[in-house]
Design an enzyme around this catalytic site. Structure first.
Site: not given
Ligand code: IPE
Ligand code: IPE
Ligand code: MG
Length: 242
Positions: A16, A33, A127
């Site tokens: 995240d 990403h 792995l």
């Molecule tokens: C969880 O992260 C999903 C992934 C890391 C793929 P999100 O950013 O989507 O989750 P919330 O919205 O903060 O709960």
């Molecule tokens: C996690 O990073 C990746 C996915 C959920 C695909 P985010 O895109 O949720 O990044 P933040 O949470 O907005 O910083």
């Molecule tokens: Mg996120």
């Protein structure tokens, strides 16, 4: 070696913070990403080096389909590109890739790439890298319940014989041990629909680091923190048998 150092057999990571990483740099979210792929490469390497058997990465949740279409498209494109670019190196490192999630809503090309990476790396055995992609734990549990109920309705199973093992065996993680350590980067402290059943006795680790800044050293630090934990499983320290 793994036993001696008491390192986790299965680490699961909620990757995240890509969006916030991009925002801090005045970049578009998709650039976060893209930067996150380097961290994936780093943690896979570190997992192999540490002798971890299973690494699960939460890459795209079922809820993530609700993001702006351009971001969803960019993530799908990045998945395809990464699969094409990394397949050979993953094989070389002995990494078997499995995609966990519902095979719905994907384009033909994404489905082809899923098939490609799973087939190319199928024989690897150092792995197991599980990518949760279009994954939601409540959905996973719902599908398992449906499956079990259908078995009972057909008379193939008695309702009384449903136990925890039966439920585990109907989840998408049937062939994977429960995670020992769950890491979520970026300082958020929630599961966001990830491995709800499987996380019952997992250890949690929540570094502030945003995912694109998470590298091999940060991964090693997480393992080090895990080795200091005292897992009791509801018992008292002296009678825990791991
Ligand atoms: C969880 O992260 C999903 C992934 C890391 C793929 P999100 O950013 O989507 O989750 P919330 O919205 O903060 O709960
Ligand atoms: C996690 O990073 C990746 C996915 C959920 C695909 P985010 O895109 O949720 O990044 P933040 O949470 O907005 O910083
Ligand atoms: Mg996120």
């Amino acid at each position: 070696m793994a036993e001696q150092r008491n390192i986790p057999r299965h680490i699961a990571i909620i990757m995240d913070g890509n969006g916030r990483w991009a925002k801090q740099r005045n970049k578009e979210r998709y650039e976060g990403h893209i930067a996150g792929v380097d961290s994936v490469r780093a943690v896979v390497r570190a997992a192999v080096r540490n002798g971890i058997s299973y690494l699960t990465l939460y890459a795209f949740s079922t809820e993530n389909w609700g993001r702006p279409q351009a971001e969803v498209d960019a993530i799908m494109e990045l998945f395809c590109k990464t699969v094409m670019n990394e397949a050979e190196e993953l094989c070389r490192q002995g990494v078997k890739v499995q995609i966990m999630g519902e095979r719905t809503r994907f384009s033909e090309r994404v489905l082809e790439m899923i098939d490609h990476i799973e087939r190319t790396t199928a024989a690897a055995d150092r792995l197991t890298l599980i990518l949760a992609f279009n994954y939601s734990s409540r959905r996973e549990i719902t599908l398992a319940v449906r499956d079990i109920a259908a078995n009972v309705a057909r008379g193939e199973m008695a309702a009384e014989s449903i136990d925890e093992e039966v439920i585990s065996q109907h989840l998408m993680t049937a062939s994977t041990p429960d995670p020992d350590l769950i890491i979520r980067t970026s300082g958020e402290c929630r599961l966001s629909n990830f491995l709800l059943w499987q996380a019952s006795y997992a250890e949690f680790y929540f570094p502030e680091t945003l995912w694109p800044d998470f590298g091999e050293e940060a991964f090693d630090r997480a393992i080090e923190a895990y080795t200091q934990r005292d897992r009791r499983y509801g018992l008292v320290t002296d009678n825990v048998i791991e």
